[in-house]
Design an enzyme around this catalytic site. Structure first.
Site, PDB file in Angstrom:
ATOM      1  N   GLY A  76       0.800  -1.214   0.000  1.00 55.77           N
ATOM      2  CA  GLY A  76       0.000   0.000   0.000  1.00 55.77           C
ATOM      3  C   GLY A  76       0.838   1.273   0.000  1.00 55.77           C
ATOM      4  O   GLY A  76       2.024   1.275   0.319  1.00 55.77           O
ATOM      5  N   LEU A  95      -7.767  -7.623  -1.530  1.00 55.89           N
ATOM      6  CA  LEU A  95      -8.734  -6.965  -0.663  1.00 55.89           C
ATOM      7  C   LEU A  95      -8.890  -7.716   0.642  1.00 55.89           C
ATOM      8  O   LEU A  95      -8.391  -8.827   0.826  1.00 55.89           O
ATOM      9  CB  LEU A  95     -10.099  -6.851  -1.355  1.00 55.89           C
ATOM     10  CG  LEU A  95     -11.009  -8.090  -1.349  1.00 55.89           C
ATOM     11  CD1 LEU A  95     -12.454  -7.658  -1.573  1.00 55.89           C
ATOM     12  CD2 LEU A  95     -10.579  -9.089  -2.419  1.00 55.89           C
ATOM     13  N   THR A 118      -6.809 -11.342   1.526  1.00 57.91           N
ATOM     14  CA  THR A 118      -5.830 -11.450   2.613  1.00 57.91           C
ATOM     15  C   THR A 118      -6.554 -11.893   3.879  1.00 57.91           C
ATOM     16  O   THR A 118      -7.527 -11.264   4.294  1.00 57.91           O
ATOM     17  CB  THR A 118      -5.118 -10.109   2.830  1.00 57.91           C
ATOM     18  OG1 THR A 118      -4.340  -9.813   1.662  1.00 57.91           O
ATOM     19  CG2 THR A 118      -4.186 -10.168   4.030  1.00 57.91           C
ATOM     20  N   LYS A 148      -4.503 -15.287   0.567  1.00 55.65           N
ATOM     21  CA  LYS A 148      -3.153 -14.815   0.882  1.00 55.65           C
ATOM     22  C   LYS A 148      -2.986 -14.729   2.394  1.00 55.65           C
ATOM     23  O   LYS A 148      -3.779 -14.082   3.073  1.00 55.65           O
ATOM     24  CB  LYS A 148      -2.919 -13.438   0.248  1.00 55.65           C
ATOM     25  CG  LYS A 148      -1.538 -12.849   0.497  1.00 55.65           C
ATOM     26  CD  LYS A 148      -1.391 -11.526  -0.239  1.00 55.65           C
ATOM     27  CE  LYS A 148      -0.029 -10.897  -0.029  1.00 55.65           C
ATOM     28  NZ  LYS A 148       0.170 -10.417   1.352  1.00 55.65           N
ATOM     29  N   ARG A 203      15.051 -11.385  -2.404  1.00 60.79           N
ATOM     30  CA  ARG A 203      15.962 -10.289  -2.732  1.00 60.79           C
ATOM     31  C   ARG A 203      16.889 -10.623  -3.902  1.00 60.79           C
ATOM     32  O   ARG A 203      17.638  -9.773  -4.370  1.00 60.79           O
ATOM     33  CB  ARG A 203      16.832  -9.928  -1.511  1.00 60.79           C
ATOM     34  CG  ARG A 203      16.048  -9.431  -0.304  1.00 60.79           C
ATOM     35  CD  ARG A 203      15.364  -8.109  -0.582  1.00 60.79           C
ATOM     36  NE  ARG A 203      14.696  -7.565   0.594  1.00 60.79           N
ATOM     37  CZ  ARG A 203      13.427  -7.840   0.925  1.00 60.79           C
ATOM     38  NH1 ARG A 203      12.700  -8.644   0.164  1.00 60.79           N
ATOM     39  NH2 ARG A 203      12.877  -7.303   1.997  1.00 60.79           N
TER      40      ARG A 203
END
Length: 345
Positions: A82, A131, A158, A210, A269
């Site tokens: 976000g 969402l 989520t 998720k 990463r």
């Protein structure tokens, strides 16, 4: 091409730290409480060893994979995070263009600082929408309808946020982030099986769950009829001392038993990290903070470069491990901590 471009994600992180106000950087990079899981999300990858195969013709490497019938250039997806305007004035619109230029699927966060419609109109691409289900379901229903009308292709529900985790850096900095802060108390604490059933009744979009890190919840997700499962601990921002996602991945993959695709996020990463996740059974990976770092450091070009770097690193890893396609990456290409312990018994 600019001189002195960063050559890896860590260098982009350092540039982002210099470019951002401390409050914004701490918000983006921080985790819950002692940040043990935050560190482990990254460190757990370092304890997985690659087992390269040689004498294979790797002159042509195909990194493409499919998800829900969509062909992706590589198995790297931009994760939902976000507030991209914290990093760049154009926010998620710039991130969306970066992802589209790399033919990567982007998942737009519910907490996006740009409107769904503005991101959708910023460029042509396949996008998913993340969402939560509110206690007031009209809020969620409105967001779902807007995403669907804008051509989003899937929903990521989520499920690990019945309340917000304690992010002490944000508390210390008195971080004000209204959209995230207002989630507390609004999130449903109902059985998520009920949420899934309700979502299916209002949309034709496939639904991923998720926030799964255990076999038990993975089996429940499959029984609920979801289209996919995402192994995630919310970027280590919810429950500290939850398992690192790469450490939980294989347990979830075994529980799902091929019924639906399994994705994983958290701690990636390097391209070798992507390779390790694929070897342990992930169909694709989602990358969040690294893209955020690129956006903060160099805007749209930085976000794009981060995706390109990870793709390039994955291509090298595949070639040096003797894998000409994603389908050739197998469990035999990695050795985990568990494997090493079992070999001693």
């Amino acid at each position: 091409m600019e001189d002195n471009l960063p050559v890896n994600v860590r260098e982009y992180q350092e540039l982002a730290k210099k470019a951002l106000p401390k409050m914004a950087y701490d918000y983006i990079n921080g985790g819950a409480e002692d940040e043990h899981t935050l560190r482990e999300n990254i460190a757990a990858y370092t304890r997985i060893i690659l087992r390269p195969r040689v004498l294979v013709d790797v002159s042509k490497i195909d990194m493409s994979t499919t998800l829900l019938g969509y062909t992706m250039r590589s198995p790297i997806i931009v994760a939902p995070t976000g507030g991209h305007k914290l990093a760049h004035p154009e926010g998620e619109k710039a991130t969306a263009r970066a992802a589209a230029s790399c033919n990567a699927i982007m998942v737009l966060s519910f907490s996006s600082s740009c409107k769904i419609e503005d991101v959708a109109s910023s460029c042509n691409a396949i996008r998913f929408y993340q969402l939560y289900v509110y206690k007031n379901r009209n809020v969620s229903a409105t967001l779902v309808r807007r995403a669907e009308s804008c051509g989003f292709k899937a929903l990521l529900l989520t499920v690990d946020t019945p309340m917000l985790g304690r992010r002490e850096a944000d508390i210390r900095n008195k971080m004000v982030f209204p959209r995230s802060g207002n989630l507390e108390g609004l999130m449903t604490i109902d059985d998520h099986d009920t949420d899934i059933e309700w979502l299916k009744s209002i949309t034709s979009m496939p639904i991923f769950l998720k926030g799964i890190v255990t076999a038990e919840d993975a089996r429940r997700a499959v029984e609920a009829g979801v289209a996919g499962v995402i192994v995630s601990n919310h970027g280590a921002r919810q429950l500290d001392y939850a398992p690192a996602t790469i450490a939980a991945l294989e347990e979830v993959v075994r529980a799902v038993a091929g019924a639906v695709p399994v994705l994983v996020d958290g701690g990636i990463r390097r391209g070798t990290d992507v390779f390790k996740a694929l070897a342990l059974g992930a169909r694709a990976v989602m990358v969040g903070r690294p893209v955020f770092f690129g956006l903060a450091a160099r805007g749209e070009a930085g976000a794009r470069h981060v995706i390109e770097m990870l793709n390039g690193e994955l291509e090298v890893a595949m070639a040096l491990c003797g894998c000409r396609s994603v389908g050739e990456i197998t469990r035999s290409h990695v050795m985990t901590e568990g494997d090493r312990i079992r070999s001693l018994l």
